[in-house]
Design a protein around this motif. Structure first.
Motif, PDB file in Angstrom:
ATOM      1  N   THR A  57       0.855  -1.324   0.084  1.00 23.47           N
ATOM      2  CA  THR A  57      -0.186  -0.174   0.020  1.00 23.47           C
ATOM      3  C   THR A  57       0.685   1.248   0.059  1.00 23.47           C
ATOM      4  O   THR A  57       0.600   2.380  -0.538  1.00 23.47           O
ATOM      5  CB  THR A  57      -0.968  -0.037   1.224  1.00 23.47           C
ATOM      6  N   SER A  58       2.053   1.090   0.814  1.00 22.86           N
ATOM      7  CA  SER A  58       2.726   2.573   1.066  1.00 22.86           C
ATOM      8  C   SER A  58       3.499   2.769  -0.703  1.00 22.86           C
ATOM      9  O   SER A  58       3.893   3.916  -0.989  1.00 22.86           O
ATOM     10  CB  SER A  58       3.893   2.189   1.738  1.00 22.86           C
ATOM     11  N   TYR A  59       3.788   1.495  -1.210  1.00 22.33           N
ATOM     12  CA  TYR A  59       4.252   1.968  -2.592  1.00 22.33           C
ATOM     13  C   TYR A  59       2.976   2.588  -3.556  1.00 22.33           C
ATOM     14  O   TYR A  59       3.522   3.502  -4.231  1.00 22.33           O
ATOM     15  CB  TYR A  59       4.475   0.415  -3.355  1.00 22.33           C
ATOM     16  N   HIS A  60       1.792   1.950  -3.424  1.00 21.24           N
ATOM     17  CA  HIS A  60       0.638   2.740  -4.246  1.00 21.24           C
ATOM     18  C   HIS A  60       0.650   4.137  -3.834  1.00 21.24           C
ATOM     19  O   HIS A  60       0.500   4.991  -4.646  1.00 21.24           O
ATOM     20  CB  HIS A  60      -0.677   1.983  -3.902  1.00 21.24           C
ATOM     21  N   ALA A  61       0.887   4.619  -2.446  1.00 18.90           N
ATOM     22  CA  ALA A  61       0.790   6.026  -2.094  1.00 18.90           C
ATOM     23  C   ALA A  61       2.059   6.721  -2.786  1.00 18.90           C
ATOM     24  O   ALA A  61       1.963   7.667  -3.303  1.00 18.90           O
ATOM     25  CB  ALA A  61       0.914   6.045  -0.683  1.00 18.90           C
ATOM     26  N   GLY A  62       3.096   5.970  -2.838  1.00 16.39           N
ATOM     27  CA  GLY A  62       4.131   6.658  -3.541  1.00 16.39           C
ATOM     28  C   GLY A  62       4.050   6.768  -4.999  1.00 16.39           C
ATOM     29  O   GLY A  62       4.454   7.895  -5.621  1.00 16.39           O
ATOM     30  N   LEU A  63       3.009   6.139  -5.692  1.00 17.18           N
ATOM     31  CA  LEU A  63       3.197   6.298  -7.019  1.00 17.18           C
ATOM     32  C   LEU A  63       2.026   7.842  -7.371  1.00 17.18           C
ATOM     33  O   LEU A  63       2.517   8.468  -8.032  1.00 17.18           O
ATOM     34  CB  LEU A  63       2.116   5.207  -7.794  1.00 17.18           C
ATOM     35  N   VAL A  64       1.327   7.745  -6.137  1.00 18.45           N
ATOM     36  CA  VAL A  64       0.197   9.019  -6.479  1.00 18.45           C
ATOM     37  C   VAL A  64       1.375  10.162  -6.024  1.00 18.45           C
ATOM     38  O   VAL A  64       1.320  11.401  -6.515  1.00 18.45           O
ATOM     39  CB  VAL A  64      -0.698   9.056  -5.300  1.00 18.45           C
ATOM     40  N   GLY A  65       2.288   9.981  -5.228  1.00 16.43           N
ATOM     41  CA  GLY A  65       3.147  11.039  -4.714  1.00 16.43           C
ATOM     42  C   GLY A  65       4.042  11.471  -5.738  1.00 16.43           C
ATOM     43  O   GLY A  65       4.607  12.584  -5.839  1.00 16.43           O
ATOM     44  N   LYS A  66       4.467  10.566  -6.509  1.00 15.62           N
ATOM     45  CA  LYS A  66       5.451  10.908  -7.757  1.00 15.62           C
ATOM     46  C   LYS A  66       4.565  11.862  -8.348  1.00 15.62           C
ATOM     47  O   LYS A  66       5.129  12.989  -9.073  1.00 15.62           O
ATOM     48  CB  LYS A  66       5.610   9.911  -8.542  1.00 15.62           C
ATOM     49  N   GLN A  67       3.648  11.588  -8.764  1.00 17.26           N
ATOM     50  CA  GLN A  67       2.620  12.551  -9.579  1.00 17.26           C
ATOM     51  C   GLN A  67       2.389  14.072  -9.103  1.00 17.26           C
ATOM     52  O   GLN A  67       2.751  14.868  -9.664  1.00 17.26           O
ATOM     53  CB  GLN A  67       1.133  12.089 -10.270  1.00 17.26           C
ATOM     54  N   GLY A 224      -8.692   2.105 -14.275  1.00 20.83           N
ATOM     55  CA  GLY A 224      -8.739   3.603 -14.113  1.00 20.83           C
ATOM     56  C   GLY A 224      -7.376   3.970 -15.224  1.00 20.83           C
ATOM     57  O   GLY A 224      -6.718   3.111 -15.675  1.00 20.83           O
ATOM     58  N   ARG A 225      -7.408   5.310 -15.528  1.00 19.17           N
ATOM     59  CA  ARG A 225      -6.192   5.814 -16.209  1.00 19.17           C
ATOM     60  C   ARG A 225      -5.829   7.056 -15.494  1.00 19.17           C
ATOM     61  O   ARG A 225      -6.431   7.516 -14.491  1.00 19.17           O
ATOM     62  CB  ARG A 225      -6.618   6.368 -17.603  1.00 19.17           C
ATOM     63  N   ASN A 226      -4.534   7.313 -15.544  1.00 20.78           N
ATOM     64  CA  ASN A 226      -3.659   8.332 -14.758  1.00 20.78           C
ATOM     65  C   ASN A 226      -3.740   7.915 -13.408  1.00 20.78           C
ATOM     66  O   ASN A 226      -3.410   6.848 -13.246  1.00 20.78           O
ATOM     67  CB  ASN A 226      -4.591   9.636 -15.390  1.00 20.78           C
ATOM     68  N   VAL A 227      -4.108   9.055 -12.515  1.00 19.39           N
ATOM     69  CA  VAL A 227      -3.823   8.825 -11.122  1.00 19.39           C
ATOM     70  C   VAL A 227      -5.205   7.727 -10.587  1.00 19.39           C
ATOM     71  O   VAL A 227      -4.668   7.061  -9.564  1.00 19.39           O
ATOM     72  CB  VAL A 227      -3.858  10.154 -10.356  1.00 19.39           C
ATOM     73  N   ASP A 228      -6.211   7.584 -11.342  1.00 20.46           N
ATOM     74  CA  ASP A 228      -7.116   6.580 -11.022  1.00 20.46           C
ATOM     75  C   ASP A 228      -6.652   5.206 -11.065  1.00 20.46           C
ATOM     76  O   ASP A 228      -7.037   4.444 -10.375  1.00 20.46           O
ATOM     77  CB  ASP A 228      -8.348   6.952 -12.127  1.00 20.46           C
ATOM     78  N   TYR A 229      -5.665   5.107 -12.129  1.00 24.83           N
ATOM     79  CA  TYR A 229      -4.788   3.663 -12.202  1.00 24.83           C
ATOM     80  C   TYR A 229      -4.194   3.431 -11.026  1.00 24.83           C
ATOM     81  O   TYR A 229      -4.524   2.107 -10.380  1.00 24.83           O
ATOM     82  CB  TYR A 229      -4.159   3.723 -13.472  1.00 24.83           C
ATOM     83  N   TYR A 230      -3.645   4.457 -10.412  1.00 24.74           N
ATOM     84  CA  TYR A 230      -2.902   4.139  -9.225  1.00 24.74           C
ATOM     85  C   TYR A 230      -3.832   3.695  -7.927  1.00 24.74           C
ATOM     86  O   TYR A 230      -3.482   2.906  -6.967  1.00 24.74           O
ATOM     87  CB  TYR A 230      -1.938   5.263  -8.749  1.00 24.74           C
ATOM     88  N   VAL A 231      -5.034   4.356  -7.859  1.00 23.34           N
ATOM     89  CA  VAL A 231      -5.868   4.129  -6.913  1.00 23.34           C
ATOM     90  C   VAL A 231      -6.549   2.722  -7.105  1.00 23.34           C
ATOM     91  O   VAL A 231      -6.724   1.855  -6.157  1.00 23.34           O
ATOM     92  CB  VAL A 231      -7.021   5.281  -6.595  1.00 23.34           C
ATOM     93  N   CYS A 232      -6.725   2.447  -8.516  1.00 18.98           N
ATOM     94  CA  CYS A 232      -7.245   0.903  -8.779  1.00 18.98           C
ATOM     95  C   CYS A 232      -6.559  -0.168  -8.240  1.00 18.98           C
ATOM     96  O   CYS A 232      -6.597  -1.266  -7.866  1.00 18.98           O
ATOM     97  CB  CYS A 232      -7.372   0.855 -10.193  1.00 18.98           C
ATOM     98  N   LEU A 233      -4.858   0.287  -8.331  1.00 16.20           N
ATOM     99  CA  LEU A 233      -3.849  -0.728  -7.697  1.00 16.20           C
ATOM    100  C   LEU A 233      -4.276  -1.131  -6.248  1.00 16.20           C
ATOM    101  O   LEU A 233      -4.280  -2.094  -6.106  1.00 16.20           O
ATOM    102  CB  LEU A 233      -2.554  -0.349  -8.038  1.00 16.20           C
ATOM    103  N   GLU A 234      -4.511  -0.028  -5.717  1.00 11.79           N
ATOM    104  CA  GLU A 234      -4.745  -0.003  -4.132  1.00 11.79           C
ATOM    105  C   GLU A 234      -6.019  -0.768  -3.653  1.00 11.79           C
ATOM    106  O   GLU A 234      -6.181  -1.409  -2.950  1.00 11.79           O
ATOM    107  CB  GLU A 234      -4.632   1.204  -3.512  1.00 11.79           C
ATOM    108  N   GLY A 235      -6.986  -0.296  -4.667  1.00 15.57           N
ATOM    109  CA  GLY A 235      -8.336  -0.890  -4.408  1.00 15.57           C
ATOM    110  C   GLY A 235      -8.222  -2.399  -4.697  1.00 15.57           C
ATOM    111  O   GLY A 235      -8.868  -3.260  -4.012  1.00 15.57           O
TER     112      GLY A 235
END
Ligand code: M6R
Length: 357
Positions: A57-67, A224-235
């Motif tokens: 999960t922390s990795y998934h937060a990191g993907l959003v953080g990158k953006q 999802g696409r863009n940041v929604d894709y990262y949220v989908c990984l976490e979901g």
């Protein structure tokens, strides 16, 4: 203590608005403005590249953080799965700064990377919920999540706290670099807190969706696409770890390159759309799977909603949508697990903190 809650996970999902408000409180100065420690500002300004190191999960937060950091602070960011970086280190630039994201601050995979990069003479910052933890003690700088103890194995409030703190770090760095931003992050986070509250008040509706779409299935997709894709990984991670339903998070446009072969009559596909510029393309991807029999559950943000969407989330600043869009997914996972009689707080084969490499 769980209090009146049946599970820690549900309690921790409900605590997210308070955590957002606590973060606002903790990160503003006497004048009510956002200001991080001077040494952190300096380290961020000096870095020519950031490497975010994390797991799960922390990795998934990191993907959003990158953006957030690339868009707001204009520093290039790479995000690495900790267990990979330790044995497959990329070519490093002259002045990298390493950012470790770890709720527990004890994850062995991240620790191995920290030891390695310190030997190379590089600086590290840890973003953690436990300031006295190993990763925090051994790094040069620490940012605290202020999420309060997280007990359920499935991480929820730590994820949203991580993204909120990363957003503040991005904005603070932009301010330090005198880049012009047109929003007040503390104000926007307060709007996010209210939006999350509005969602946690709709548990019954989400419980119904969980029963209808995920009641009996063996597999599922989140697109999802863009940041929604990262949220989908976490979901998807939330759903698989506590309900044992196989769940894959996918970039909407990538499905047709192979994975769409797995869609059959009744396959649940959760689709997320919160970003204006990809609303149209992700809806085309939904059409592609629906034509092949998928049972699409569309979660959209206010302003982008269309007839037939299963659930709409309140509108928040476009950069902060993950803080809100993950909440219905956390609740979907919770209720799906509940209906399958799974041990929500202590799923099989998992521990709260992973202290072996
Ligand atoms: O404590 P950490 O943030 O370093 O933990 C990382 C992962 O082990 C953790 O996020 C894990 O993926 C969670 N069980 C996800 O809900």
């Amino acid at each position: 203590e769980k209090g009146t809650y049946p599970h820690f996970m549900l309690k921790e999902i409900d605590e997210q608005p308070f955590v957002m408000r606590k973060i606002i409180q903790e990160y503003k100065n006497e004048k009510g403005e956002l200001k991080l420690d001077e040494d952190i500002r300096q380290a961020m300004k000096e870095a020519d590249r950031l490497h975010i190191i994390a797991s799960g999960t922390s990795y998934h937060a990191g993907l959003v953080g990158k953006q957030l950091i690339e868009n707001l602070a204009e520093i290039p960011v790479e995000v690495h799965v900790a267990s990979e970086f330790a044995y497959n280190t990329p070519l490093l630039s002259k002045k990298p700064l390493f950012i470790f994201i770890s709720q527990s601050g004890e994850t062995a995979d991240a620790r191995a990377v920290l030891v390695k990069i310190k030997k190379l003479g590089h600086k590290a910052m840890t973003i953690t919920n436990v300031p006295g933890s190993t990763l925090s003690r051994e790094a040069n700088y620490t940012l605290h999540l202020h999420a309060g103890p997280e007990i359920a194995v499935a991480s929820t409030k730590a994820y949203t706290a991580q993204i909120a703190v990363l957003a503040l770090l991005a904005v603070d760095t932009a301010n330090a670099k005198q880049l012009k931003l047109d929003f007040d992050p503390l104000q926007e986070l307060a709007i996010v807190a209210n939006a999350i509250e509005a969602l946690t008040d709709q548990k019954e509706a989400i419980e119904e969706l969980a029963k209808d779409y995920l009641g009996t299935t063996r597999n599922s997709f989140f697109i999802g696409r863009n940041v929604d894709y990262y949220v989908c990984l976490e979901g998807a991670l939330k759903l698989k770890e506590i309900s044992y339903i196989q769940a894959e998070g996918f970039a909407g446009g990538e499905l047709k390159h192979g994975t769409i072969a797995l869609i059959e009559e009744g396959t649940p596909v959760v689709a997320l759309t919160t970003q204006k510029d990809v609303n149209h393309p992700i809806r085309s991807n939904v059409q592609e799977v629906v034509t092949r029999g998928a049972n699409a559950l569309i979660i959209s943000m206010e302003g982008l909603e269309q007839e037939g969407d299963a659930f709409t989330i309140p509108q928040v600043h476009e950069a902060l949508t993950p803080l809100v869009s993950i909440v219905p997914m956390q609740l979907l996972a919770y209720y799906a697990a509940l209906h399958r009689d799974c041990d929500v707080d202590k799923p099989r084969n998992l521990a709260k903190s992973v202290t072996v490499e």
